[in-house]
Design a protein around this motif. Structure first.
Motif, mmCIF file in Angstrom:
data_model
loop_
_atom_site.group_PDB
_atom_site.id
_atom_site.type_symbol
_atom_site.label_atom_id
_atom_site.label_comp_id
_atom_site.label_asym_id
_atom_site.label_seq_id
_atom_site.Cartn_x
_atom_site.Cartn_y
_atom_site.Cartn_z
ATOM 1 N N ARG A 80 0.857 -1.189 0.000
ATOM 2 C CA ARG A 80 0.000 0.000 0.000
ATOM 3 C C ARG A 80 0.890 1.233 0.000
ATOM 4 O O ARG A 80 1.885 1.279 0.729
ATOM 5 C CB ARG A 80 -0.903 0.029 1.238
ATOM 6 N N THR A 108 -5.530 -1.260 -6.663
ATOM 7 C CA THR A 108 -6.855 -0.790 -6.272
ATOM 8 C C THR A 108 -6.697 0.483 -5.454
ATOM 9 O O THR A 108 -6.043 0.457 -4.403
ATOM 10 C CB THR A 108 -7.580 -1.860 -5.423
ATOM 11 N N SER A 125 -7.671 3.288 -2.795
ATOM 12 C CA SER A 125 -8.472 3.295 -1.571
ATOM 13 C C SER A 125 -8.200 4.606 -0.843
ATOM 14 O O SER A 125 -7.209 5.277 -1.129
ATOM 15 C CB SER A 125 -8.113 2.102 -0.676
ATOM 16 N N ARG A 132 -3.435 0.237 -3.275
ATOM 17 C CA ARG A 132 -3.085 -1.133 -2.860
ATOM 18 C C ARG A 132 -2.678 -1.923 -4.104
ATOM 19 O O ARG A 132 -3.445 -1.996 -5.066
ATOM 20 C CB ARG A 132 -4.257 -1.797 -2.156
#
Length: 192
Positions: free
Chosen positions: A66, A134, A136, A141
């Motif tokens: 992340r 992804t 977030s 991530r």
């Protein structure tokens, strides 16, 4: 002798990587603290493996899980191993996913890797590559975003000659295949 500034040592390319097992220590920290954590993390993983008679099966690497550049990063200091072992805190085991990765080789000190990552990401944008990532609220991530350290201080005292691979896994489509051109063509390119 003229020293070159940090620079790509290879053009970006796409390669197929097999699944690989690794031992790691996880870290959550701001970007400014990565350097000391990396040195300590690799030393601790290497020591743990050595005490158990396990040999590394490749070069050490960072795995970025992340990234929130304004906040913290979740990273792992990892070392490839043959097969998974039994986790024993703080050491964990995982597998890097197989698939297609976009990457480049970067020559220069570790503090120049942000520029190398920016270059790879910019190239991916121009090529319309969709990353295995992804977004977030806590940061992006990644399925697999890595920096294997091919030549570092143990092999070469001059940081200008250090060599790092920067690699990001490419997203798979709904059929499970990786395709480097998954992003839609912008509307302006449809009208010609």
């Amino acid at each position: 002798m003229t020293r070159l500034p940090p620079h790509p040592a290879s053009p970006p390319r796409i390669v197929e990587w097999p699944e690989r097992s690794y031992a790691f220590i996880a870290h959550r920290l701001p970007l400014a603290d990565v350097g000391p954590a990396v040195a300590d993390g690799f030393a601790r993983v290497e020591d743990w493996l050595r005490r158990r008679g396990l040999a590394p099966a490749g070069v050490p690497f960072l795995r970025y899980r992340r990234i929130d550049m304004a906040g913290t990063l979740d990273i792992e200091t990892g070392i490839p191993v043959e097969g998974a072992g039994v986790a024993e805190a703080p050491i964990g085991f995982d597998r890097l996913p197989a698939g297609r990765y976009a990457g480049l080789l970067w020559s220069g000190p570790y503090d120049s890797l942000v520029a190398g990552n920016a270059e790879l990401i910019a190239w991916g944008g121009r090529e319309r590559i969709a990353w295995d990532m992804t977004p977030s609220p806590e940061g992006d991530r990644f399925g697999a975003r890595l920096e294997p350290f091919l030549v570092g201080p143990a092999q070469e005292p001059d940081p200008a000659n250090w060599l790092t691979e920067i690699a990001i896994r490419i997203a798979e489509d709904e059929t499970g295949h990786s395709d480097e051109r998954l992003l839609p063509v912008p509307p302006s390119e449809h009208s010609a």
